[in-house]
Design an enzyme around this catalytic site. Structure first.
Site: not given
Length: 311
Positions: A57, A71, A98, A100, A125, A127, A135, A170, A200, A222
């Site tokens: 990952y 982040d 990731d 974003d 992924h 989100e 984050c 996500r 999440e 996660n």
């Protein structure tokens, strides 16, 4: 070059990106929890594979931190694809990255998928946070309306050229709205074409189990340290019916903890001698990097001498 020299995997993965994507999908459908530690470099990815995990990952938070940035959506698609591609090439394991919020509007999300496919990733992924994001385990985040995320996902799915490339959705709605809202969003995202759902910041095992009962698609858990979720074992997550688990920042935190302790000891003691037993030995690094195979390859190619050459 002699026939017994092992070249496979020296300069890139020994299996194709397509085969990795097929392996990722097969793993998600296997009924066995897929374990994907985060890798912040190709070298870490090699170790993840050698130890025996199922995939790799690449965390956006880790990539940001390694660039010296928080982040909060400051990294670019170019930076993410470049680092992700280097990590994906280092191992035969599939790599999920990731992406974003897709780095912009729906058209940008489409371009993101095409770029990550070209870089050799097995999946990504996206989100449902607003852009710029933050984050997922921090307070103060916000999510876009469901309709906006559906546009983002549909654009990403439409840009996919390899049907085996996994698009994971996500949702951060649990902390912003409610668990029921997160479940409703997950169902809508799956209907829009998401192959995998990543919810999440669930609080406890009951919430993980409740999410599993309500959503009939593969689910990703996660297990990040110092966050809002408890740290469950692979046995607990497997029993709860989850298909995959990520440890996104774990290797970076281990490494940076050791680096900080080491630097402080050098400063205080004036030498690193007391740290040597804690270090990865040079011979172990060479083994991980397959120095011997590179040497054999080089020797087979350049095993000639020039007439009249002197030492």
């Amino acid at each position: 070059m002699s026939s017994d020299t092992t070249v496979s995997g020296l300069f890139s993965a020994s299996v194709s990106a397509s085969a990795k994507r097929q392996a990722l999908r097969a793993g998600l459908a296997s009924g066995t929890l897929q374990r994907w530690p985060g890798a912040f470099s190709p070298l870490v990815a090699k170790l993840v594979a050698e130890v025996g995990f199922d995939g790799v990952y690449v965390s956006g938070a880790v990539l940001s931190a390694d660039l010296g940035l928080p982040d909060i959506g400051l990294t670019t698609l170019t930076e993410v694809a470049g680092r992700g591609g280097a990590i994906a090439r280092a191992t035969d394991l599939p790599t999920l990255i990731d992406a974003d919020t897709g780095f912009g509007e729906p058209m940008s999300a489409a371009r993101t998928v095409a770029t990550l496919e070209d870089a050799g990733l097995a999946g990504c992924h996206l989100e449902d946070q607003v852009n710029p994001k933050r984050c997922g385990h921090l307070d103060g985040k916000d999510v876009v309306p469901v309709g906006d995320m559906l546009k983002r996902l549909k654009a990403a799915v439409s840009a996919r050229r390899d049907d085996d490339f996994v698009i994971c959705a996500r949702t951060d709605a649990r902390a912003v709205e409610s668990l029921d809202s997160a479940i409703d969003r997950a169902k809508a995202y799956a209907d829009a074409g998401a192959d995998l759902i990543f919810t999440e910041a669930l609080r406890d095992l009951r919430e993980f189990e409740q999410f599993r009962k309500a959503v009939d698609v593969p689910l990703l858990a996660n297990m990040t340290e110092f966050g809002k979720s408890e740290l469950f074992t692979t046995q607990q997550l497997g029993d709860a019916g989850y298909n995959a688990v990520i440890y996104p920042v774990t290797t970076l935190r281990i490494a940076m903890g050791a680096v900080e302790r080491g630097l402080r000891e050098i400063l205080s003691e004036g030498t690193q001698a007391g740290l040597v037993d804690q270090m990865q030995h040079r011979s172990r690094l060479y083994e991980l990097l397959r120095y011997a195979d590179y040497n054999d390859f080089d020797s087979d190619l350049f095993n000639f001498t020039l007439e009249g050459a002197t030492k």
